[in-house]
Structures are given as C-alpha cells and as structure tokens.
Design a protein around this motif. Structure first.
Motif: not given
Length: 801
Positions: A416-434
């Motif tokens: 139910y929750s997917v988190n990255g571990v730094a602001k840029i990392h989480s943005e890369i996950l949302k906008q590119r990798e995932m």
C-alpha cells in the motif's frame, strides 16, 4: 545491580566466579566481557518483558521491519549508553583495574550486514525503541558475515567473518518458537466443502529457530526485539542422505549474500529470502492469533515493512497463510495483504532491481509461484481494462514476463506504500524508473529521506564533540536532535570554534594512531583528512578520487614549485567477492598508496591510506576525524547515502555531486557550506537516453586525464603488468559508463576550492559548526516519525515498569 558502583562491583565479581568457575584474578578479558554482557542483558530483560506485555495488553498496532541485513556494530557500549549506566560501569571496572574500552574491544562486530541498507535498518531499530514505538526487526542469523577483508600485496583477500566463534552474549535462543519452512515438492489440489484446497506435498522441510536480541531505547524503558532466524535440520527427518540434508539446511543461514554467479548460488539466495519471510510471517501470525482477534482485522494491528526487494516474497507468503491455513478467499486475502505490507525501494540502478528466472523459482517454491502467477494474471487483466490493446505497456509492467519474475513490480502491486529514500530518488522513481506504476498508483508513492541515529554516530562515536555541544546549548539535543540548530548562532564565536578545533584534532590523533597501528604509516594529523568510506562500486566513483590523487602526484613531480596544503586521503571499502572490476580498483588504490607514500618528496604533502576491513566499529573512529566527506557518486545513481549524514554530523564538509541526500544537505546548509561539482541527474539521464557522450574526447583534449589514464598501462605502477587494463578499457573502449572523465575537471576545481577554504581556518570552522547544527534533520528519529505517521499508523507506547 547498576544502582551504584559498589553494588555493581560486588555483583560483577560474584557473577564472574559463578559464570566461569574461577576467581577474578585468574579471569581473561573475554571472560570479563561475557560477564558484563550477561549482566547488562539481564538488566535489559525486565524492561524487555514489560514492553512486550504492554504491547499485548494495549493491543497496540506493531510494525515488523523485514530486512536481509542489520548492520548493528557492537552493542555493549551502545546499551550502556542507552540504559544510562555507562558511568557507573566504567568507574566500577576502573576500580577493579579493568578498562571498559578493553572490554568493548572484545566484542565482535555482528556480521549481519554489508553496507548502507543494513546500517539504515540498525539505525531504524534504535529510533523505534528510543521513540517508544512498537516496532521490531526480522532478519537472518548469519553464521558468517560478508567476509573479513585483508589486503595482501594490495589485493583484497576474503576470510570468513567468524563473528559467532565465541557466541553472542546478547541473543536468546527461542527453540520453542521454531517454525518449519518448506521447499521443492509439488502442490496438490482438491475440493473440500465446496472449496478448492491446496497442499504442498513431498516438500523438503527445514527448521527456522529464532534468536532474539533486545533493542533498548535511549533513556526509556522500551525494549523492542530483533528476531534473527537460524536454519537447522528437522529432528528425526527421514531422507536418503541425512548428512547432505543437514548441510543443505545449515548453509541457508551460513553466509550473507552467497556468490550467485552460478545457479547453485542463485538457488541458495532465493532459499534465504523465502526462509526469512516464511519464518517471520509464521511468527507474526502466530503472535497475532494469541490476541484472539479476527484475521479480518490483521492489518489494523500489524504492519509489515519490506526493506528493499529481498523480503518481497512476504506478499505471496502472507497470501499463502491466509488462503491455505486461514481458509480465506482470494479477494479477502488480497485486500488484507495489500493493506499490511509497505515497501522501501533503495535503488535507481536497473541492473540492481531483482529478477528471478522462472526455471529456478517455480520448482523451489511451487505454491508461492502459483500465487505470484495468479497475482500477475489478475494485475494484467486490470491493466488490460485500463490500457486495452497496449501489449508493450502491459508486458513492461507485468510481474512475470520473458521468463523472469520482477520483484520490484511484485512489491509495488502487493503493497500500500512505496517510498524512496531521498527527494531526488523518489522523484526519479515516480517520473522515470517506476513512472508507469506511478500513473496508476499515485497514492502509493511517497518519500522518506533516510536518517542516522545520532546516539551512535555522535553521542557514542564522538563523546568530546557531544560534551562540547551540551556545554554550549544544553543537553536537550540528545532527546530532540533538531535542537542542534541552536548551535548555529554560536558558529561565529571564536572561543567555540577553538574548542571545536581541539575536539577535531583529538579525533584526528586517535585515527592517526589507528592508521599507524594497522598500516605502519605516520600521517600528519594537521593535514586535511579527506575521506571516502563506503562499498566499492563503480557508480560511487572511488576511481575519480584516485585519478585526482594521481593528478596531484604528477603535478608535484613535474613542477618543483607546485605545493599543496598537506592532505591525507583515506579509503575504506569492501568489494563483493565476485565483483571483479571493484577488486581491481582496490588494487589500484593500494598501488597508488605505495607509490605516493614511498616517495620522499611527494609524501610530505600527500599520503594515501586504505584501511582494511571497513566496518561499523572502525567507522565510529573515522567519521569524527574527517575534514572532507567524499560523496562523489554519478548523479542519479545513489538513492540517498547515509555516510554523508554521519560525516556532516561530526563536522566534516561535503564534497559531492547533486545526488541522493547530498541535495538535501545542500538545501539545509546552503551553498557556502558544501562543495558541489559535476553533472546533474537530468544531464546524466539525458546522456543515457539520447547518447552524445564520448569519453575519448576528454582523453584527447585534457592532458591531465590522458596522462593519468596512460599511467594505468605504461609501467607507472611497477610489477602489475596488465592489472589495470579492465579499468582502462571501461573508460575508453566502453565509454566510461559513470562519467568519471566528464566530471574530472569539475572535481579538480572543487578540490582546489576545498584546499583554499581549509586554509582560512576561522571560516572553515564556521562551516563545520553550521553543518553540525543542520544535521539534526538527518536523525533517523525524524525519518521514523514520518514512517510511523504516514505509512505504518503506529503510536508511541510508553513502557513504565
């Protein structure tokens, strides 16, 4: 037993005699350590029992943090500190002629982790207990850690890390809570009471035996649990080859990260992962049943967090328990599972995202494979409803495709929750990798910037600095690390700066002594201590650091008028045993160290030190002594980093790229108090997508680069022949995947700024104190409070004895 030193001494002497059957005068340091450890664990146990009773009686929601690693370090000193009994123990032992420091050195670093992933898990456990939050760790009790690193002729040599050879005074074996874990075999189905029933038959079963370690909070009565599972053979098992069965069983918990270059190693890794989650979930469900509550309410009382994809099989395993053992239908089981499990992603490296070949997975875990297959089928049907006819998109997002199971996809779909571990990392996950997953599950994605426990990395590791901070701003920062910010207004006080300088010099002298003991090299403790300690990986770019040192060496040799402020470059790193390239870089660092340190002229200005067997207890000596923190990964590659936070908290200035949590450190301290260089993440990602980078252009156009790279091959390093050819080829023939040559000029320029800034001591000390003041944000207490509130929905339970 720790109320005063007189009582402590009497009990210590009596306990030593009872435990070891000899008088104190005949006892060894190890026997004294074991005696003290047993006393401390016994002292913790009362609070431990009380904490568990409190959780049970309050029916409090609890979180279970599943991780393949827990890099705990040594526990004696931390427990004494957290329990508030260090002074009594130290004074009592001193009067008996025993040094607490010597006893602490008898403890082995727990061989339960490798790097940042495992250390983060350990920091989180400390914060959970210190904040009175009901949270426990679940891991594997590895008999041997990753390995003990020796450097022989400059090469990494791996020896078994036998951290358990004298036992572990902190653990309690709970044989009565052992559970069975099943592999291989087949699944039989039948209809019973108008219901399809699944049975895993002909399985090879092994026993998972829990060993519990108490995790004591700081200055609180809360004691949580780290449960580690040990693989043991079932008693009275009937099989053709009992010795083979015994060996195949015990190897499951024998080594952290077994070599998976061959299929046998891959099977063992998958066995380990399922062993962790099956044992843990059976234990968690068993504890929940004792509450006499409906399984339908499971997610209201239990949160299960998976630290990266290693424990992602928790999703199908929980489904198996709900369906096969609790008799639930699929939809009900799925709803509860996906409201129970949350997931932290730790990587942007596509090659690091776990995938398992079906031909390995399916026979080893037949029932789990059936469940994963069903999850995939249902998910793909849902995707078809949203994106009819878009086969490529559905194939890309599928959990099973092209003969492999994609563990990160399973983690996203089943949590139910997917988190990255730094602001840029989480943005890369949302906008590119995932991105495709973010488009359909935007509510799942969030950021939780990593943190470190200031209790270990400042209070314990740097007592001199801790005392200075308390003298200046009072002691409340120990409980509320954000109050370190009060230090900022004192950053310009000459008296405070002078005291900080004295503290730094004390810690540099301590590290200089360790370097002399281990490496036989005397370093100038008044030189700049420039430190890069972390796993050895291409993207972390230890190579860029090495090339800068080679460039300095060349300048000094070519131009007798060229001088630099004395600098000691310190490295610490383990390369994974099968990581051929990384081991070449270790050899290069050590070859360069020999070249530099043996040159009578160059070595007056620079020294190069490789500290072997980097581990938590050594890190506690390194971070307080550092002036410069090397955080030079290729932008977009480091998810967060936590070493950067430990350096910052101890008053080192960051030299880094705009990557991971470096960006948030920059936001905190301001650009005048950090040294940033190199490509930005979007530039790196643009190169990967659109090309346009040619490393040979930098080789041909920058004579500094050309000379350094040629020295890898032209005999500059004697007696190594073609040793560094793989490095040479990676940079030129394979186009320098991590942009070492592209960032070289920018890095050299940043290093020159570091040198210039350091020579203005007054200004440098201000920058260092400002870094410490802003480091409170990076406490794991802040991180865990965000997890507790935003993801797990758990609340503090103050345990009062």
């Amino acid at each position: 037993m720790f109320s005063n030193k007189t009582e402590f001494k009497e009990l210590f002497l009596r306990r030593l005699e009872l435990l070891h059957g000899k008088p104190f005068s005949d006892s060894s340091l190890r026997e004294q350590y074991e005696t003290l450890g047993n006393m401390v664990r016994e002292y913790i146990s009362e609070k431990w029992i009380s904490t568990n009773e409190k959780y049970r009686s309050h029916h409090q929601k609890q979180v279970y943090y599943l991780s393949i690693e827990f890099l705990l370090g040594k526990l004696l000193g931390q427990n004494l500190l957290n329990l508030g009994i260090k002074d009594i123990v130290e004074e009592g032992l001193s009067e008996l002629g025993v040094s607490l420091f010597d006893l602490e050195n008898m403890e082995e670093d727990a061989g339960l982790g490798n790097g940042g992933l495992g250390r983060l898990a350990a920091c989180f456990l400390d914060s959970l207990a210190s904040l009175n939050l009901p949270g426990h760790g679940m891991g594997i009790r590895y008999k041997h850690g990753l390995f003990e690193q020796k450097i022989v002729d400059g090469y990494q040599v791996e020896l078994p890390e036998q951290w358990l050879k004298y036992g572990n005074v902190w653990e309690i074996r709970k044989a009565d809570e052992a559970v069975e874990v099943a592999y291989w075999g087949k699944v039989e189905t039948s209809f019973e009471n108008e219901r399809l029933v699944f049975r895993h038959v002909d399985a090879e079963k092994i026993l998972a035996v829990p060993y519990d370690i108490p995790i004591a909070g700081f200055q609180t009565d809360t004691v949580n649990t780290l449960r580690l599972w040990s693989a043991e053979p079932l008693p009275n098992v009937s099989c053709q080859d009992v010795l083979k069965y015994k060996r195949n069983t015990e190897i499951v918990s024998e080594f952290l990260y077994p070599d998976d270059t061959h299929e046998e190693g891959k099977i063992l890794r998958l066995k380990q992962q399922y062993f962790l989650v099956s044992a843990s979930l059976q234990s968690i469900v068993s504890s929940y049943r004792k509450l006499n509550k409906s399984m339908k309410d499971f997610h209201h009382h239990v949160a299960i967090h998976i630290n990266d994809t290693h424990p992602v099989l928790a999703i199908p395993e929980l489904m198996r328990i709900f369906i096969d053992q609790e008799g639930m239908g699929w939809d009900e089981a799925w709803e509860i599972t996906t409201k129970t499990i949350s997931y932290t992603n730790h990587t942007t490296l596509a090659e690091a995202l776990e995938k398992w070949p079906i031909h390995i997975f399916k026979p080893l875990l037949p029932r789990i494979y059936m469940i994963v297959e069903e999850i995939n089928e249902r998910f793909c049907r849902d995707l078809w409803d949203i994106f009819p006819g878009e086969w490529d998109r559905i194939t890309n997002m599928a959990i099973i495709a092209h003969g492999v199971i994609k563990m990160a996809h399973l983690a996203i779909v089943g949590s139910y929750s997917v988190n990255g571990v730094a602001k840029i990392h989480s943005e890369i996950l949302k906008q590119r990798e995932m991105r495709q997953f973010f488009e359909i599950f935007p509510e799942k994605f969030n950021n939780k910037t990593n943190g470190i426990t200031h209790r270990r990395w400042l209070l314990k590791a740097n007592p001199e600095l801790s005392r200075l901070i308390t003298d200046v701003i009072g002691s409340n920062w120990v409980y509320k690390p954000e109050q370190l910010m009060e230090l900022k207004r004192h950053a310009y006080d000459p008296a405070i700066k002078e005291k900080f300088l004295q503290v730094k010099q004390t810690r540099k002298q301590i590290l200089a002594n360790i370097i002399y003991e281990q490496n036989g090299i005397k370093v100038d403790e008044h030189s700049i201590f420039d430190v890069q300690v972390k796993r050895l990986h291409e993207y972390k770019r230890q190579l860029l650091n090495v090339f800068h040192i080679m460039y300095l060496y060349n300048r000094i040799k070519e131009d007798s008028s060229f001088t630099i402020y004395p600098r000691t470059f310190i490295f610490g790193a383990k390369a994974s045993p099968g990581y051929y390239y990384a081991k070449k870089v270790i050899k290069l660092i050590n070859s360069l160290a020999d070249k530099v340190n043996e040159d009578p002229f160059v070595s007056q200005m620079i020294k190069v030190i490789f500290l072997e067997n980097y581990r938590v207890s050594l890190a506690e000596k390194i971070f307080p002594a550092a002036d410069v923190s090397e955080q030079i990964s290729t932008a977009s590659k480091e998810a967060s980093g936590t070493g950067n936070m430990k350096f910052m908290m101890n008053g080192a200035l960051t030299l880094g790229t705009l990557d991971g949590a470096n960006i948030e450190i920059l936001e905190e301290v301001g650009e005048d108090n950090i040294f940033i260089f190199g490509l930005k993440a979007e530039e790196v990602l643009n190169y990967y997508e659109n090309g346009g980078y040619r490393s040979t252009e930098y080789y041909h156009h920058d004579p500094r680069i050309r000379k350094v790279i040629d020295q890898l091959m032209n005999g500059f390093f004697p007696d190594v022949e073609d040793e560094f050819e793989p490095i040479y080829d990676s940079l030129l023939s394979h186009n320098d995947q991590y942009f070492v040559l592209r960032d070289f000029a920018s890095y050299v320029e940043a290093q020159e700024k570091v040198e210039k800034a350091y020579q203005n001591q007054s200004s440098w000390l201000e920058k260092a104190i400002i870094n410490i003041a802003h480091s409170g944000y990076f406490s794991s207490d802040r991180t865990i409070q965000e997890y507790a509130k935003d993801i797990w929905n758990i609340s503090p339970v103050r345990n009062t004895l």
